[in-house]
Structure formats: structure tokens, C-alpha cells
Design an enzyme around this catalytic site. Structure first.
Site, PDB file in Angstrom:
ATOM      1  N   GLU A 219      -5.516  35.409  62.844  1.00  0.00           N
ATOM      2  CA  GLU A 219      -5.085  35.027  63.941  1.00  0.00           C
ATOM      3  C   GLU A 219      -6.813  35.734  64.780  1.00  0.00           C
ATOM      4  O   GLU A 219      -7.405  34.847  65.144  1.00  0.00           O
ATOM      5  CB  GLU A 219      -4.287  34.500  64.653  1.00  0.00           C
ATOM      6  CG  GLU A 219      -3.010  33.759  63.582  1.00  0.00           C
ATOM      7  CD  GLU A 219      -3.287  32.594  63.857  1.00  0.00           C
ATOM      8  OE1 GLU A 219      -4.213  31.793  64.713  1.00  0.00           O
ATOM      9  OE2 GLU A 219      -2.748  32.006  63.645  1.00  0.00           O
TER      10      GLU A 219
ATOM     11  N   GLU B  31      -3.232  21.146  75.643  1.00  0.00           N
ATOM     12  CA  GLU B  31      -4.595  20.806  74.513  1.00  0.00           C
ATOM     13  C   GLU B  31      -4.769  19.446  73.776  1.00  0.00           C
ATOM     14  O   GLU B  31      -4.235  18.395  73.380  1.00  0.00           O
ATOM     15  CB  GLU B  31      -3.242  20.869  72.750  1.00  0.00           C
ATOM     16  CG  GLU B  31      -4.186  21.484  72.176  1.00  0.00           C
ATOM     17  CD  GLU B  31      -2.958  22.017  70.494  1.00  0.00           C
ATOM     18  OE1 GLU B  31      -2.276  22.292  70.474  1.00  0.00           O
ATOM     19  OE2 GLU B  31      -3.270  21.328  69.969  1.00  0.00           O
TER      20      GLU B  31
ATOM     21  N   ARG C 163      18.041  24.268  83.422  1.00  0.00           N
ATOM     22  CA  ARG C 163      16.760  23.084  83.927  1.00  0.00           C
ATOM     23  C   ARG C 163      15.531  24.143  83.517  1.00  0.00           C
ATOM     24  O   ARG C 163      14.347  24.244  84.289  1.00  0.00           O
ATOM     25  CB  ARG C 163      16.875  22.343  84.546  1.00  0.00           C
ATOM     26  CG  ARG C 163      17.620  21.496  84.907  1.00  0.00           C
ATOM     27  CD  ARG C 163      17.350  19.412  85.519  1.00  0.00           C
ATOM     28  NE  ARG C 163      18.521  19.083  85.138  1.00  0.00           N
ATOM     29  CZ  ARG C 163      19.315  19.056  85.660  1.00  0.00           C
ATOM     30  NH1 ARG C 163      19.999  19.966  85.959  1.00  0.00           N
ATOM     31  NH2 ARG C 163      20.232  18.499  84.514  1.00  0.00           N
TER      32      ARG C 163
ATOM     33  N   LYS D 168       3.540  27.562  74.768  1.00  0.00           N
ATOM     34  CA  LYS D 168       4.480  26.484  73.048  1.00  0.00           C
ATOM     35  C   LYS D 168       5.328  27.128  73.331  1.00  0.00           C
ATOM     36  O   LYS D 168       5.840  28.483  72.482  1.00  0.00           O
ATOM     37  CB  LYS D 168       3.608  26.519  72.089  1.00  0.00           C
ATOM     38  CG  LYS D 168       2.271  24.969  72.796  1.00  0.00           C
ATOM     39  CD  LYS D 168       1.460  24.609  71.297  1.00  0.00           C
ATOM     40  CE  LYS D 168       0.127  23.869  71.515  1.00  0.00           C
ATOM     41  NZ  LYS D 168      -0.334  24.047  70.058  1.00  0.00           N
TER      42      LYS D 168
ATOM     43  N   ASN E 297      -7.260  25.544  67.270  1.00  0.00           N
ATOM     44  CA  ASN E 297      -7.351  25.069  65.472  1.00  0.00           C
ATOM     45  C   ASN E 297      -7.875  25.128  63.862  1.00  0.00           C
ATOM     46  O   ASN E 297      -7.913  24.656  62.867  1.00  0.00           O
ATOM     47  CB  ASN E 297      -7.517  23.674  65.681  1.00  0.00           C
ATOM     48  CG  ASN E 297      -5.371  22.841  65.838  1.00  0.00           C
ATOM     49  OD1 ASN E 297      -4.365  23.700  66.477  1.00  0.00           O
ATOM     50  ND2 ASN E 297      -5.172  22.032  66.939  1.00  0.00           N
TER      51      ASN E 297
END
Ligand SMILES: NC(=O)c1ccc[n+]([C@@H]2O[C@H](COP(=O)([O-])OP(=O)(O)OC[C@H]3O[C@@H](n4cnc5c(N)ncnc54)[C@H](O)[C@@H]3O)[C@@H](O)[C@H]2O)c1
Ligand SMILES: [Zn+2]
Length: 361
Positions: free
Chosen positions: A183, A235, A119, A141, A243
Site C-alpha cells: 500500500e 469518495e 449513536r 471508513k 483505488n
């Protein structure tokens, strides 16, 4: 060169991104500083380990490497299971730190293993591609692909630290390096005219990958991502500006089955499409659109698009995650360093913008 330290402060954890030429050699100190638990496991790929593993192994004498393949097609649960297997066999307990050492695929996969093993055990990212250094290692993420779709399985799991050493970028294939730079262009265009100008001004030094030139570029990119993520961990609002270029970009990747373009290349096209659309609406000055197009084309050739169908791209956009309750949230550039989120982009506008960029009928 002064080392850069950037703070990320999300509700679930606060951590530091350390960007420094030679950071890998100092990683032991950095881990002690953030009190990363003492048993240390490294997850890397055979290629990255062969190129840069010896330096990391020297700095972390008793860490054990777990090597797994890192192509996008291995970014799947069975590869994560191999990481779990190695951790179980080594009796890794809660007092363990998992260090990811590779590009975004290794970071996402091993980060997911760290989020779920017992966990959750401590996680430290040591990203080795430009894309991972400026983007995927920050923000929490983690996850893997499902055979039916990209990044469908995952979690938000913030690391204890991110350690960035720009010297590892020296071995990155040129195309991968450029893919990461797009990016960085995104950060400039959405959030920083000075970063945008720096990319234009210092292009050749950046491409020669001098760590002293790369460090401030990476640091400013990380700073922008850190600020956005700190304000909006999951987000729901502000994070959406990241984005920019990703609506058409994701659709271009999906339509070409993730084979023809690197993610950053598809995003480069996506930024061109969004800026054409913005200019056609009168939201972005033509000279700013041209500056973006010049910056992107000055970085080198993008793979061809003339045979990629506009109709298929439009269909893929309709299936996108960024469509909320039937409305597409679209990041519209309004100047170099500024954006607006709109939800009234029509198919017709999108189609015209795609065609102006050069996609097929
Ligand atoms: N978590 C996030 O927020 C986030 C954000 C953006 C992208 N991503 C994910 O990141 C992944 C793409 O990451 P990527 O572009 O780093 O690709 P990648 O991890 O596949 O790495 C690209 C290639 O570079 C090689 N490589 C890595 N470091 C190297 C080095 N220093 N020298 C030479 N070769 C090296 C790898 O072995 C690989 O072949 C995608 O799966 C994407 O979904 C995640
Ligand atoms: Zn991206």
C-alpha cells in the site's frame, strides 16, 4: 527522531495523526490534548494484547480492555455485538472513549461499534499493523463484512485521533509487513516520486524495521492519505486515486475467496496489471512500469497466480463497486507519482494485461 503530526480536516471532524517512536507510552498526554472523554475502553485482540497490551495498559492506567478475535472471518456483526455487550455491562456512557488497538480488522470493527454505540462515542485508533497505520486507521471508513460480501455494512466515522507507534511493527509476521508495504508502494506510485525512490533506496533498512527509518515512510503515507481524505471525505472523486491497483486486486481476492492472498498482495498484482494496461495504451513509459515491477519483486515473493483464471477475474471486475452506471472507473498510472482516472477500459485490454502479468487463460 522528530515526531510527525499530520492534520486530517474532513467536513465531519478535524483530527491529528501522531506518528512517533514510543507514542504508546505518551498516549495519555495525546488523549488529554485532544480532550478525549475520560472513561477509556480499549478494544484489542488476544494476540495483540499479549504482545503489546502491557505497554498500553501502563500508559492508560484505568482503561478496561475488551478482547475479541481479529481474523477476517470474525469481522462480522456478532463480534461487534460482543463489544456492545461489554460496553453496556460496564455502563459506558457518552463520556467514554473507545480506543482500538490492533490491525485493520479490529479498527474497522471497533470503529463501527464506536460509531453506533449510543449513536456515537469518541474513537481513537492505535493501529498495530503496517496496513492499518498507513491506510485503514485514517479516513473514517468503519464496518464489517456480511456473509455474502466484504465490507457491506459500515459507516463513515472519523476518529478523534490516530496514534501510531512504529515500534509495535517489530512483532508483525514478515508477510503481514510486506502486505502493508505494497500500500505504501501505491502511495508512491500515485502521488510521490520521492516516496517511491525512498522505498527503493532504503529497502533493507525498512525491512529491518528500524523505527527511525519507518517513521518518515509511515508519515509520508499518512500525509498522502490525509490530504486525499481531507479533500474528498466520502469518495466521490479524488479519493478514487487510492483505488490504484484495487480493481484487479479486489477481483483477485474475490475469485480466490479471500484465502490465498493478503489484501496488499492482491493489490500488488493489481498495480502490475494496471501498469501493463497503461503501458500497452502508451499512457505509461516502459521504464516506469519496469521500475514498479522491480520495486515490487525486490520486496520478496508474491503467492502464485498461474492457476487463477483471467475469465473469472474479468467477471469479478464487472461486479465491482467501482463500476458506476455500468462504467468502470479505472486508475491508470501515467508516471511515477501521477495517475489519470479513465472509464473506457475494455475487457480485451484488461485480459491482455492480466495475461502479461501471468494469470491463466
Ligand atoms: N477502513 C479502511 O479504510 C480500510 C482500508 C484498508 C483495509 N481495511 C480493512 O483492514 C483489514 C485488514 O487489516 P490488516 O491487514 O491489519 O489485518 P488484521 O487486522 O487481520 O491483522 C493481521 C494479523 O496481524 C496480527 N497483528 C496485528 N498487529 C500485530 C503486531 N503488532 N504484531 C504481531 N501481530 C499483529 C493480527 O492479530 C492478525 O492476525 C481488512 O478487513 C480490510 O477490509 C480497511
Ligand atoms: Zn487497499
Amino acid at each position: 527522531m522528530q515526531p510527525a503530526r499530520i492534520a486530517v480536516t474532513t467536513p465531519s471532524r478535524a483530527y491529528t495523526v501522531a506518528i512517533e517512536e514510543g507514542a504508546i507510552a505518551r498516549i495519555g498526554h495525546i488523549l488529554d490534548e485532544v480532550q478525549a472523554p475520560k472513561r477509556r475502553f480499549i478494544v484489542s485482540s488476544p494476540l495483540v494484547w499479549r504482545l503489546h497490551g502491557p505497554r498500553l495498559a501502563q500508559a492508560l492506567t484505568d482503561a478496561e480492555p475488551i478482547l475479541v478475535p481479529d481474523g477476517e472471518r470474525y469481522k462480522q456483526l456478532p463480534t461487534v455485538t460482543r463489544v456492545y455487550d461489554a460496553l453496556v455491562r460496564a455502563n459506558a456512557d457518552r463520556a467514554s472513549t473507545l480506543i482500538t488497538f490492533g490491525g485493520g480488522v479490529i479498527g474497522d470493527m471497533a470503529g463501527f461499534a464506536a460509531a453506533t454505540y449510543l449513536r456515537g462515542v469518541a474513537l481513537v485508533h492505535v493501529p498495530t499493523t503496517l496496513l492499518a497505520q498507513v491506510d485503514s486507521a485514517i479516513g473514517g471508513k468503519v464496518g464489517v463484512n456480511h456473509p455474502l460480501g466484504k465490507n457491506l455494512i459500515g459507516a463513515f466515522y472519523q476518529p478523534h485521533a490516530v496514534v501510531i507507534d512504529p515500534t509495535v511493527l517489530g512483532t508483525l509476521p514478515r508477510r503481514e509487513f510486506r502486505a502493508g508495504l505494497y500500500e505504501v508502494v501505491k502511495y508512491g506510485m500515485t502521488s510521490s516520486p520521492s516516496l517511491f525512490d525512498r522505498l527503493t533506496r532504503e529497502r533493507s533498512a525498512i525491512f529491518s524495521r528500524e523505527p527511525s527509518v519507518l517513521t518518515p515512510v509511515i508519515a509520508e503515507s499518512c500525509d498522502i492519505k490525509a490530504r486525499v481524505v481531507s479533500a474528498d471525505e466520502k469518495e466521490s472523486g479524488l479519493r478514487r486515486i487510492l483505488n490504484f491497483g484495487h480493481t484487479a486486486g479486489h477481483a483477485i481476492e474475490a475469485v480466490t475467496k479471500y484465502r490465498r492472498y493478503r489484501h496488499g498482495e492482491a493489490v500488488a498484482y493489481g498495480m502490475l496489471v494496471a501498469s501493463e494496461l497503461a503501458t500497452a495504451r502508451g499512457a505509461l513509459a516502459e521504464r516506469d512500469r519496469q521500475a514498479l515491477a522491480d520495486l515490487i519483486s525486490g520486496m520478496g515473493p508474491l503467492p502464485a497466480i498461474a492457476d487463477v483464471s483471467t475469465v473469472q477475474i474479468l467477471e469479478a471486475i464487472r461486479r465491482d463497486k467501482k463500476v458506476v452506471s455500468g462504467r468502470l472507473h479505472f486508475v491508470l498510472p501515467t508516471a511515477i507519482g501521477a495517475t489519470a482516472i479513465v472509464d473506457d477500459v475494455t475487457d480485451k485490454e484488461m485480459k491482455q494485461a492480466l495475461k502479461r502479468v501471468g494469470f491463466a487463460k
